[in-house]
Design a protein around this motif. Structure first.
Motif, mmCIF file in Angstrom:
data_model
loop_
_atom_site.group_PDB
_atom_site.id
_atom_site.type_symbol
_atom_site.label_atom_id
_atom_site.label_comp_id
_atom_site.label_asym_id
_atom_site.label_seq_id
_atom_site.Cartn_x
_atom_site.Cartn_y
_atom_site.Cartn_z
ATOM 1 N N PHE A 41 0.831 -1.206 0.000
ATOM 2 C CA PHE A 41 0.000 0.000 0.000
ATOM 3 C C PHE A 41 0.869 1.260 0.000
ATOM 4 O O PHE A 41 0.633 2.201 -0.755
ATOM 5 C CB PHE A 41 -0.917 -0.052 1.226
ATOM 6 C CG PHE A 41 -1.652 1.223 1.537
ATOM 7 C CD1 PHE A 41 -2.707 1.645 0.739
ATOM 8 C CD2 PHE A 41 -1.287 1.986 2.633
ATOM 9 C CE1 PHE A 41 -3.386 2.816 1.031
ATOM 10 C CE2 PHE A 41 -1.962 3.164 2.940
ATOM 11 C CZ PHE A 41 -3.015 3.575 2.132
ATOM 12 N N TYR A 42 1.915 1.272 0.801
ATOM 13 C CA TYR A 42 2.800 2.432 0.835
ATOM 14 C C TYR A 42 3.536 2.606 -0.492
ATOM 15 O O TYR A 42 3.632 3.714 -1.025
ATOM 16 C CB TYR A 42 3.824 2.310 1.969
ATOM 17 C CG TYR A 42 3.218 2.466 3.352
ATOM 18 C CD1 TYR A 42 2.092 3.269 3.554
ATOM 19 C CD2 TYR A 42 3.779 1.827 4.459
ATOM 20 C CE1 TYR A 42 1.538 3.399 4.808
ATOM 21 C CE2 TYR A 42 3.226 1.958 5.721
ATOM 22 C CZ TYR A 42 2.097 2.746 5.895
ATOM 23 O OH TYR A 42 1.561 2.885 7.129
ATOM 24 N N ASN B 92 1.303 3.890 -3.174
ATOM 25 C CA ASN B 92 0.926 5.278 -2.944
ATOM 26 C C ASN B 92 2.115 6.211 -2.972
ATOM 27 O O ASN B 92 1.966 7.406 -2.750
ATOM 28 C CB ASN B 92 0.275 5.416 -1.576
ATOM 29 C CG ASN B 92 -1.213 5.286 -1.677
ATOM 30 O OD1 ASN B 92 -1.837 6.102 -2.340
ATOM 31 N ND2 ASN B 92 -1.752 4.274 -1.053
ATOM 32 N N ASN B 93 3.291 5.596 -3.129
ATOM 33 C CA ASN B 93 4.508 6.376 -3.136
ATOM 34 C C ASN B 93 4.679 7.198 -1.859
ATOM 35 O O ASN B 93 5.056 8.364 -1.896
ATOM 36 C CB ASN B 93 4.516 7.280 -4.373
ATOM 37 C CG ASN B 93 5.923 7.675 -4.723
ATOM 38 O OD1 ASN B 93 6.874 7.145 -4.149
ATOM 39 N ND2 ASN B 93 6.065 8.615 -5.641
ATOM 40 N N LYS B 94 4.345 6.607 -0.733
ATOM 41 C CA LYS B 94 4.695 7.287 0.524
ATOM 42 C C LYS B 94 5.348 6.296 1.482
ATOM 43 O O LYS B 94 5.143 5.099 1.370
ATOM 44 C CB LYS B 94 3.476 7.975 1.142
ATOM 45 C CG LYS B 94 2.294 7.099 1.421
ATOM 46 C CD LYS B 94 1.164 7.954 2.001
ATOM 47 C CE LYS B 94 0.266 7.089 2.854
ATOM 48 N NZ LYS B 94 -0.857 7.791 3.425
ATOM 49 N N ASN C 296 -2.596 4.951 7.865
ATOM 50 C CA ASN C 296 -2.555 6.140 7.032
ATOM 51 C C ASN C 296 -1.458 7.101 7.488
ATOM 52 O O ASN C 296 -0.767 7.707 6.678
ATOM 53 C CB ASN C 296 -3.926 6.824 7.094
ATOM 54 C CG ASN C 296 -4.107 7.783 5.961
ATOM 55 O OD1 ASN C 296 -3.526 7.571 4.891
ATOM 56 N ND2 ASN C 296 -4.865 8.825 6.185
ATOM 57 N N ASN D 73 8.200 5.173 1.411
ATOM 58 C CA ASN D 73 8.742 4.124 0.541
ATOM 59 C C ASN D 73 9.760 3.227 1.212
ATOM 60 O O ASN D 73 9.762 2.013 1.006
ATOM 61 C CB ASN D 73 9.384 4.768 -0.690
ATOM 62 C CG ASN D 73 8.323 5.043 -1.731
ATOM 63 O OD1 ASN D 73 7.422 4.237 -1.919
ATOM 64 N ND2 ASN D 73 8.398 6.192 -2.373
ATOM 65 N N TRP E 235 -0.244 -4.877 -6.213
ATOM 66 C CA TRP E 235 -1.713 -4.790 -6.090
ATOM 67 C C TRP E 235 -2.284 -6.093 -5.560
ATOM 68 O O TRP E 235 -3.132 -6.107 -4.665
ATOM 69 C CB TRP E 235 -2.356 -4.485 -7.453
ATOM 70 C CG TRP E 235 -2.327 -3.030 -7.819
ATOM 71 C CD1 TRP E 235 -1.420 -2.420 -8.640
ATOM 72 C CD2 TRP E 235 -3.229 -2.010 -7.365
ATOM 73 N NE1 TRP E 235 -1.691 -1.085 -8.719
ATOM 74 C CE2 TRP E 235 -2.803 -0.795 -7.963
ATOM 75 C CE3 TRP E 235 -4.345 -1.997 -6.529
ATOM 76 C CZ2 TRP E 235 -3.450 0.411 -7.745
ATOM 77 C CZ3 TRP E 235 -4.996 -0.797 -6.308
ATOM 78 C CH2 TRP E 235 -4.545 0.393 -6.916
#
Ligand code: HDD
Ligand code: HEM
Ligand code: HEM
Lengths: 443, 358
Positions: free
Chosen positions: A204-205, A208-210, A435, A212, A360
């Motif tokens: 998921f990270y 979402n490119n966060k 999140n 990383n 995914w």
């Protein structure tokens, strides 16, 4: 009477299913947090500590849910299954009391230290407290499975005149042939859950490119743990539990596999098909010949007794439910192995973090280990029916004599409402923690 | 062997009441006396790392009851079905109130979980007192109606209340004026106990106020205890029979009153732990005196058709009870070690533990 039992069963099934959603993550995740802490001690890379801290937040929340839903379980043997408790308490009370004394104290005493004591304790001792929490939760699993194994395959007992089960061999409770395979299988399965969860959050990270950096650690650790545990679940542990079922509960095995007729010259393995209970056969069957005989007895031609050969009174009460539960579990297990193999290959080729479609897939796989674990338990429990203690005590004989169905329905509805609330709160808060993501410590 | 396990079980229950009792008390104090955020924080910090382990004493006592006295476990848990389920729900609310409050920083969110924590603690204190009342009052074993048992002799079922609320009616309820009185004693006692814990473990601004609260409530408590002793004979014609026959049992009431009278000096204590010590003595003495007064009964029968449940007719068999001693002793040593470690690490004042901060 029948009707009264129905709500007792619904309540037990509902509350235990909900309870077990949490411990399966607790047990697996505690091991993985200990792993992160160990990496920190080995490499002194602070990132691992941040990773451990992040998962500890999820762990704390999950643990709280496990605790609050676990207490009703301990009470319900007495409240809803009084007759069963009275008759077998001298035996299963033994292992359940041990669980409280040996594991819950260990877990809960050191959990406080683990969650709030990092500054006070330093890294080494903090690692130790984490390890003790892990030990406590695995010990808890062991003693619960020991209890459960006795219900599936009673040993070390004697039945005295008033129908009471009396223990005559303490050691037998722990050398029960049902216990070890079941325990190992269950623990491997709980590691499947935790590795898939860790990998899914990592994916998921990355997608979402966060966070990383953490995404990569999580995906990598999750995939490695996930591959190993998925393989272990199938072989040797799944194989061993299945062999126990054939040996001790042959009718259950036939129903699980969907084998109605004994086939001369070896049984086929059923991949797809719907049990037709009217004509006692499978509809729309897709099957591969002789495989089941081989898997069970390492002999292509071994004979496996079909369900129709057993007397109706010992047939599992819910054959289709049992059959589907089992096939969902095994089907998912196969998919898990496939996905984790692919991911591991890509990881090895250093391409995993860029292979979007696998990420995914990993992310969407998150709920499925929970489904596999739950259906696994339904296989075990539906397979045991109509018995409470296999072959000795029927479920109809175990319920509380004085609790009326109106009262049980009332409390069942209460639990449903309360647990829906708990479930929503859990998802909301876990979502919030995920999140926000791991917070690197600034030194 | 039965006697050994009886003592073990009662000791574990007493430890449970002393330990989780201060959590409930802290909840009640939190509900009524903590107005400022800082005081609320101090209170939750003072119980945060402990409450879960404290609650395990309940679970473990349940386990020991199940294993050593299966018939009592079966009979009482099914008979007290409704109140037990409500206790479970309250324990859930208490726990999530504590654990979830700090997860989101929002006034409304915090207010909701504060109330959940406080109110469930209050009700739990009440319910545990009521439960004790039910045990000494006894129940209609075998559900006797017009002189005929409608159930097996050791089973019963109690509704929450009967229309007369009387402990002498033929059809009893969980709540009647006698059990309710014990419930109120439970609330007052645990409020005092919780206040003492907070005084002990924090430097909170409300500590001085809490000392006054303890002092004043102690008068109420003394009054209630005297009333309850006075009406005891309604429930049991010879309430002090056991103490006269076995005079050494008097030790328990002595412990109880030492605790109670000691607390009147709360304002002058220099050591902060003293108040907590005295309220623990009161709890321990009160609980043990109560169960000693009906010994060896564990659940008296209110009809004269079915016999009382005593610790001898509800126990598991000899072999199981004897092997249990081995693992139990090992486990008890381990549990003691854990507790020492836990209370050593979190010794002293706990205002800054940072419980529930995320
Ligand atoms: C991730 C979850 C998961 C996965 C993928 C599998 N299992 Fe499983 N299975 C469980 C999770 C589980 C479980 C929930 O943990 C159970 C319930 C009781 C137990 O000890 O483990 C279980 C029970 C269970 C039983 C019933 C034992 C009984 O009646 O008591 C059998 C025969 C198997 N398993 C066999 C398998 C095989 C051959 C698998 C091949 C892939 C498999 N399981 C995958
Ligand atoms: C965590 C995983 C578990 C799940 C999902 C699970 C699920 C279920 C389900 C669905 C039933 C109802 C079966 C029916 O009535 O047809 C049931 C019954 C029951 N299970 Fe389990 N179970 C689990 C673990 C255990 C364990 C570990 C024990 C023992 C320690 C246990 C003891 C019982 C008892 C006493 C009943 C009630 C009687 C009965 O209906 O058979 N269960 N469980
Ligand atoms: C009918 C069966 C069950 C009963 C009576 C039961 C009872 C409990 C209780 C009372 C707790 C709370 C402990 C605390 O306060 O720390 C708990 C938590 C736990 N249970 Fe269960 N449980 C059951 C099924 C299971 C199963 C099948 C497993 C796994 C093998 C399991 C594993 C755990 C674990 C690891 C915890 C630790 C806390 C957590 O979940 O986060 N339980 N259980």
């Amino acid at each position: 009477m029948e009707d009264m039992l129905f709500y007792d069963r619904m309540q037990f099934a509902f509350t235990i299913t909900f309870h077990y959603l949490f411990p399966q993550l607790t047990m697996g995740l505690s091991l993985m947090i200990v792993y992160f802490k160990w990496k920190l001690l080995r490499t002194e890379i602070v990132k691992y500590n941040d990773a451990a801290k992040f998962w500890m937040k999820i762990f704390a929340l999950n643990f709280a849910m496990g605790v609050v839903t676990g207490i009703p379980m301990e009470f319900q043997f007495g409240t809803n299954w009084a007759k069963f408790s009275e008759l077998t308490g001298g035996i299963i009370g033994q292992t359940l009391a041990m669980e409280g004394m040996f594991s819950f104290f260990l877990e809960s005493s050191f959990l406080g230290l683990f969650l709030f004591g990092e500054k006070l304790l330093g890294h080494k001792l903090h690692f130790l407290t984490g390890f003790l929490v892990f030990l406590g939760s695995w010990a808890s699993g062991y003693l619960i499975i020991a209890t459960h194994s006795w219900m599936q395959h009673p040993v070390g007992y004697e039945i005295i005149e008033n129908g009471k089960f009396v223990l005559n061999n303490f050691g037998a409770l722990f050398s029960n042939p049902w216990l070890l395979p079941s325990y190992l299988h269950n623990q491997a399965a709980s590691l499947v859950t935790s590795s898939f969860v860790v990998a899914a959050i990592g994916a998921f990270y990355l997608l979402n490119n966060k966070h990383n950096e953490f995404g990569k650690i999580f995906v990598k650790t999750g995939v490695v743990f996930g591959l190993i545990s998925s393989l272990l679940v199938a072989f040797p542990t799944g194989d061993l539990v299945a062999k126990n079922v054939v040996k001790y509960q042959p009718a259950t095995f036939a129903a699980m596999e969907g084998i109605f007729e004994t086939e001369k010259g070896g049984s086929e393995i059923v991949l797809i098909g719907q049990p037709n209970m009217l004509e006692k056969k499978l509809d729309n069957k897709i099957a591969v010949p002789n495989i089941l005989s081989f898997l069970t007895y390492q002999d292509w031609n071994a004979e496996i007794k079909g369900l129709n050969e057993f007397d109706k009174s010992v047939h599992p009460t819910n054959v289709p439910g049992l059959y589907y539960s089992y096939h969902i579990m095994v089907g998912l297990g196969t998919i898990f192995i496939g996905l984790m193999l692919l991911a591991a290959v890509q990881l090895f080729r250093k391409k995993l973090y860029k292979t979007k479609w696998i990420l995914w897939a990993i992310m969407f796989m998150l709920p499925f280990p929970y489904i596999a674990n739950t259906t696994g338990w339904y296989t075990a429990e539906l397979g045991r029916q109509p018995w409470l203690v296999f072959d000795l005590l029927r479920t109809t004989e175990g319920a509380s004599p004085t609790v009326s169905s109106g009262n049980t329905l009332f409390t069942l509805l209460g639990f449903i409402g309360l647990y829906l609330l708990l479930g929503m709160l859990f998802l909301m808060l876990a979502g919030k923690i995920i999140n926000k993501g791991p917070e690197p410590e600034t030194h | 062997m039965e006697l050994f396990w009886y003592i073990v079980l009662m000791t574990m229950l007493a430890v449970y009441v002393i330990l989780d009792g201060y959590d409930f008390g802290a909840g009640i104090i939190h509900l009524f006396f903590a107005k400022k955020e800082k005081d609320k924080k101090a209170i939750t910090n003072a119980i945060g790392p402990f409450w879960d382990a404290n609650e395990v004493w309940l679970i473990a006592s349940g386990g020991v009851l199940f294993f050593a006295f299966p018939t009592l476990y079966a009979s009482s848990f099914s008979g007290f079905y409704l109140p037990l389920m409500m206790i479970l729900w309250l324990l859930i609310f208490r726990a999530i109130g504590l654990e979830l409050r700090g997860q989101i920083h929002n006034k409304m969110w915090e207010a909701i979980w504060d109330k959940a924590f406080g109110i469930s603690s209050l009700l739990l204190a009440l319910f545990f007192g009521v439960a004790l009342g039910n045990v000494v009052r006894g129940v209609n074993l075998g559900n006797v109606v017009n002189g005929v048992s409608t159930q097996e002799a050791h089973y019963f079922f109690l509704p929450l209340w009967n229309p007369t609320f009387s402990p002498q009616a033929e059809q009893l309820g969980i709540i009647d004026w006698f059990t309710l009185l014990l419930g109120i004693i439970g609330v007052v006692t645990l409020t005092i106990h919780g206040a003492n814990w907070i005084i002990f473990k924090t430097n909170s601004d409300i500590n001085e106020k809490l000392k006054k609260v303890v002092f004043n409530l102690n008068f109420v408590l003394l009054g209630l205890v005297i009333i309850s002793l006075f009406i005891w004979h309604i429930i049991d014609p010879e309430p002090f029979r056991n103490f006269i026959e076995k005079p050494w049992l008097i030790i328990f009431p002595i412990i109880c009153f030492t605790g109670l009278f000691g607390l009147f000096k709360v304002k002058s204590f220099k050591k902060h732990g003293l108040g907590f010590l005295f309220s623990s003595l009161f709890l321990f003495g009160g609980l043990t005196s109560t169960v000693a007064s009906i010994f060896p009964k564990v659940l008296p029968s209110t009809n004269n058709i079915n016999p009382d449940l005593t610790l001898y007719n509800v126990a598991a068999d000899e072999y199981g009870l004897s092997v249990g001693v081995y693992w139990f002793v090992i486990a008890a040593v381990l549990v003691t070690v854990y507790m020492v470690i836990q209370y050593k690490v979190f010794k002293g004042k706990m205002d800054d533990v940072g419980y529930g901060e995320h």
